[in-house]
Design a protein around this motif. Structure first.
Motif, mmCIF file in Angstrom:
data_model
loop_
_atom_site.group_PDB
_atom_site.id
_atom_site.type_symbol
_atom_site.label_atom_id
_atom_site.label_comp_id
_atom_site.label_asym_id
_atom_site.label_seq_id
_atom_site.Cartn_x
_atom_site.Cartn_y
_atom_site.Cartn_z
ATOM 1 N N PHE A 183 -67.167 58.903 6.361
ATOM 2 C CA PHE A 183 -68.315 59.799 6.284
ATOM 3 C C PHE A 183 -68.039 61.036 7.120
ATOM 4 O O PHE A 183 -67.245 61.012 8.056
ATOM 5 N N TYR A 184 -68.704 62.140 6.748
ATOM 6 C CA TYR A 184 -68.700 63.349 7.562
ATOM 7 C C TYR A 184 -69.942 63.344 8.445
ATOM 8 O O TYR A 184 -71.014 62.904 8.020
ATOM 9 N N VAL A 185 -69.785 63.844 9.652
ATOM 10 C CA VAL A 185 -70.926 63.975 10.553
ATOM 11 C C VAL A 185 -70.886 65.355 11.193
ATOM 12 O O VAL A 185 -69.823 65.830 11.610
ATOM 13 N N TYR A 186 -72.051 66.014 11.219
ATOM 14 C CA TYR A 186 -72.171 67.362 11.768
ATOM 15 C C TYR A 186 -73.124 67.357 12.955
ATOM 16 O O TYR A 186 -74.108 66.615 12.979
ATOM 17 N N SER A 187 -72.840 68.220 13.907
ATOM 18 C CA SER A 187 -73.675 68.381 15.092
ATOM 19 C C SER A 187 -74.534 69.632 14.942
ATOM 20 O O SER A 187 -74.008 70.747 14.824
ATOM 21 N N VAL A 246 -58.430 61.059 16.490
ATOM 22 C CA VAL A 246 -58.645 60.336 17.745
ATOM 23 C C VAL A 246 -59.371 59.023 17.485
ATOM 24 O O VAL A 246 -60.174 58.925 16.551
ATOM 25 N N PRO A 247 -59.122 58.004 18.320
ATOM 26 C CA PRO A 247 -59.868 56.748 18.185
ATOM 27 C C PRO A 247 -61.328 56.956 18.585
ATOM 28 O O PRO A 247 -61.632 57.736 19.497
ATOM 29 N N VAL A 248 -62.222 56.252 17.916
ATOM 30 C CA VAL A 248 -63.636 56.329 18.274
ATOM 31 C C VAL A 248 -63.900 55.579 19.581
ATOM 32 O O VAL A 248 -64.782 55.948 20.348
ATOM 33 N N VAL A 249 -63.109 54.532 19.840
ATOM 34 C CA VAL A 249 -63.162 53.861 21.139
ATOM 35 C C VAL A 249 -62.148 54.551 22.050
ATOM 36 O O VAL A 249 -60.962 54.639 21.720
ATOM 37 N N GLY A 302 -66.847 55.214 27.208
ATOM 38 C CA GLY A 302 -65.777 54.616 26.412
ATOM 39 C C GLY A 302 -65.940 54.721 24.913
ATOM 40 O O GLY A 302 -65.148 54.139 24.161
ATOM 41 N N ALA A 303 -66.935 55.472 24.439
ATOM 42 C CA ALA A 303 -67.158 55.595 22.992
ATOM 43 C C ALA A 303 -67.376 57.063 22.637
ATOM 44 O O ALA A 303 -67.938 57.837 23.430
ATOM 45 N N LEU A 304 -66.957 57.453 21.428
ATOM 46 C CA LEU A 304 -67.128 58.829 20.967
ATOM 47 C C LEU A 304 -68.531 59.011 20.396
ATOM 48 O O LEU A 304 -68.975 58.231 19.539
ATOM 49 N N PHE A 305 -69.218 60.035 20.888
ATOM 50 C CA PHE A 305 -70.584 60.331 20.475
ATOM 51 C C PHE A 305 -70.623 61.639 19.693
ATOM 52 O O PHE A 305 -69.827 62.554 19.936
ATOM 53 N N ALA A 306 -71.591 61.741 18.782
ATOM 54 C CA ALA A 306 -72.010 63.001 18.189
ATOM 55 C C ALA A 306 -73.334 63.339 18.852
ATOM 56 O O ALA A 306 -74.344 62.666 18.608
ATOM 57 N N GLU A 307 -73.325 64.342 19.715
ATOM 58 C CA GLU A 307 -74.479 64.629 20.575
ATOM 59 C C GLU A 307 -74.862 63.339 21.312
ATOM 60 O O GLU A 307 -74.060 62.815 22.091
ATOM 61 N N ASP A 308 -76.045 62.770 21.027
ATOM 62 C CA ASP A 308 -76.466 61.561 21.740
ATOM 63 C C ASP A 308 -76.416 60.305 20.872
ATOM 64 O O ASP A 308 -77.066 59.298 21.183
ATOM 65 N N VAL A 309 -75.639 60.370 19.796
ATOM 66 C CA VAL A 309 -75.540 59.229 18.882
ATOM 67 C C VAL A 309 -74.108 58.708 18.867
ATOM 68 O O VAL A 309 -73.174 59.477 18.578
ATOM 69 N N PRO A 310 -73.878 57.420 19.161
ATOM 70 C CA PRO A 310 -72.518 56.879 19.057
ATOM 71 C C PRO A 310 -72.067 56.833 17.600
ATOM 72 O O PRO A 310 -72.833 56.429 16.714
ATOM 73 N N VAL A 359 -76.587 65.167 12.738
ATOM 74 C CA VAL A 359 -77.112 64.652 14.000
ATOM 75 C C VAL A 359 -77.871 65.760 14.713
ATOM 76 O O VAL A 359 -77.441 66.921 14.724
ATOM 77 N N LYS A 360 -78.985 65.405 15.305
ATOM 78 C CA LYS A 360 -79.713 66.300 16.193
ATOM 79 C C LYS A 360 -80.224 65.482 17.371
ATOM 80 O O LYS A 360 -81.093 64.628 17.203
ATOM 81 N N GLY A 361 -79.630 65.730 18.534
ATOM 82 C CA GLY A 361 -80.005 64.944 19.711
ATOM 83 C C GLY A 361 -79.653 63.492 19.519
ATOM 84 O O GLY A 361 -78.494 63.149 19.244
ATOM 85 N N ASP A 362 -80.646 62.610 19.626
ATOM 86 C CA ASP A 362 -80.384 61.177 19.462
ATOM 87 C C ASP A 362 -80.799 60.667 18.085
ATOM 88 O O ASP A 362 -80.964 59.473 17.881
ATOM 89 N N HIS A 363 -80.972 61.595 17.119
ATOM 90 C CA HIS A 363 -81.342 61.216 15.750
ATOM 91 C C HIS A 363 -80.207 61.576 14.787
ATOM 92 O O HIS A 363 -79.470 62.529 15.005
ATOM 93 N N PHE A 364 -80.100 60.808 13.714
ATOM 94 C CA PHE A 364 -79.177 61.185 12.646
ATOM 95 C C PHE A 364 -79.821 60.888 11.304
ATOM 96 O O PHE A 364 -80.676 60.005 11.187
ATOM 97 N N ALA A 365 -79.408 61.660 10.298
ATOM 98 C CA ALA A 365 -79.933 61.485 8.947
ATOM 99 C C ALA A 365 -78.806 61.670 7.946
ATOM 100 O O ALA A 365 -77.939 62.539 8.128
#
Length: 421
Positions: free
Chosen positions: A29-33, A325-328, A9-17, A394-400
């Motif tokens: 913010f911008y987020v890249y995979s 799109v909604p994040v939820v 039910g939530a939008l993820f970037a790789e393994d990060v909500p 984002v890389k896997g379950d990490h983000f910076a």
């Protein structure tokens, strides 16, 4: 394909909500995979297997050093169009022999900068530039490797502001004059002719314009070799489009593009360079924003976001479409309502979409602009003294955070007050 998917039910970037990043960084913010960037680069690299080639990422699409280092680690070269981009590429650890310098307005200082730091080639755009390049190289006691960009007068069938291969565009020299200009280049000191450059535009969704242009380049290659020039490298530019609206027919695949290159110029025995930017970065990035207000207007509802045209200017500049799109994740069958989706900047042009059908949203909800990784953050500004939008990788379950949001004090401190005030 990208790595931004709904999960539980939530939008993820790789393994990060995305909600986790929003809580930490704030919006917009911008987020890249990382996984998407790497996958898209490899698609181009694999499309040219069997040919001597280099995929030079077009930095103007997204030039954060973290993105550059991600791609350079895979073997990518870089296509730069300014001294600043050249400096960014070198700071990211890209060696000079994998950097191609394009652009119509290279200054003496930029030419000297690249000759000093190392360069794979200059893609020369005009005879005056060629003369200046010869002068600077001669003064420095070095030889500048060049291709000459030819304008094949091919309609790329794209937006007028990003078409570059027609006779009325400012780029390159007319292909009809190519033999004459190559002869002049061969007579200049400090220059080594190594090939031909062509680039007809951006966001192409049909291979036919590429085929027309590349066939002309193949013919020119044979003519120039007959004239005694060494043509060992063909820079075929970039421009392959991405699907911005999910309902649109998908553009050609990199594999189809690679097959076209092999079919049209593969027999020439040249090293091939391509310069994709949008297709590598576009679907690898989202812009995430928060709803500030839902406003009832005269016969319409406005969804007012904290993201604005200074953060993503493509809709205002190009009438560009981005899926929003909604994040939820909405429940199946949830009612859709039309919204005019706008930002807070004091211009009517600060409009992302009109009458866009969306599930009902309220203040505080998060939305994501898909396909925003290219020509998003790089074109952002601080208009209305709005802080420059941050970037996250984002890389896997990490983000910076790879570019922080400046504070108001940091922004204002850049101003200098004259002593008489």
């Amino acid at each position: 394909m990208d790595h931004f998917l709904y999960r539980d039910g939530a939008l993820f970037a790789e393994d990060v909500p995305l909600s986790e990043i929003a809580a930490s960084v704030g919006t917009p913010f911008y987020v890249y995979s990382t996984a998407t960037l790497e996958r898209h680069y490899r698609l181009f690299d694999e499309a040219l297997v069997g040919m001597d080639h280099l995929v030079c990422y077009a930095m103007k699409a997204a030039s954060n050093q973290a993105i550059l280092k991600t791609l350079a680690a895979l073997g990518a070269g870089m296509d730069v169009v300014s001294g600043g981009e050249y400096a960014r590429a070198r700071a990211a650890g890209v060696p000079g022999d994998r950097i191609v310098f394009s652009g119509v307005g290279k200054t003496r200082e930029e030419i000297a900068q690249a000759l000093s730091g190392g360069i794979r080639q200059f893609n020369v755009e005009s005879e005056p530039e060629m003369a200046v390049l010869s002068q600077v190289a001669t003064q420095m006691g070095v030889t500048a490797p060049i291709t000459i960009r030819v304008n094949p007068d091919v309609d790329a069938r794209t937006h007028a502001k990003i078409a570059t291969g027609k006779s009325e565009n400012k780029f390159g020299i007319p292909i009809a004059r190519a033999r004459e200009v190559y002869a002049k280049a061969a007579a200049l000191p400090g220059i080594e002719i190594i090939g031909i450059d062509v680039h007809i535009g951006s966001q192409l969704t049909d291979l036919e314009p590429f085929e027309l242009a590349y066939k002309k380049v193949a013919e020119l290659t044979e003519q120039l070799r007959a004239d005694g020039h060494t043509i060992r490298r063909l820079d075929l530019g970039g421009g392959l489009g991405i699907p911005y609206a999910r309902s649109n027919e998908a553009p050609p695949l990199p594999s189809d593009y690679g097959a076209l290159i092999k079919r049209t110029v593969g027999h020439l025995g040249c090293e091939i360079e391509i310069e994709p930017g949008r297709l590598i970065a576009g679907n690898a990035g989202l812009l995430v924003s928060q709803v500030i207000y839902v406003k009832q207007g005269e016969g319409r509802q406005f969804l007012i976001l904290d993201g604005a045209m200074n953060d993503l200017i493509r809709p205002a500049m190009y009438d560009a479409w981005h899926d929003i799109v909604p994040v939820v994740e909405p429940e199946p069958g949830r009612e859709l309502v039309p919204y005019d989706i706008v930002g807070p900047v004091c211009e009517s042009g600060d409009t992302f979409a009109r009458g866009r059908m969306m599930p009902k949203l309220q203040a505080g909800d998060l939305v994501a602009f898909r396909s925003a990784g290219a020509y998003g953050a790089v074109m952002a500004s601080e208009y209305n003294t709005r802080p420059l939008v941050p970037e996250v990788l984002v890389k896997g379950d990490h983000f910076a955070v790879i570019r922080a949001r400046p504070t108001f004090d940091e922004m204002i401190s850049r101003d200098t007050i004259p002593e008489w005030l």
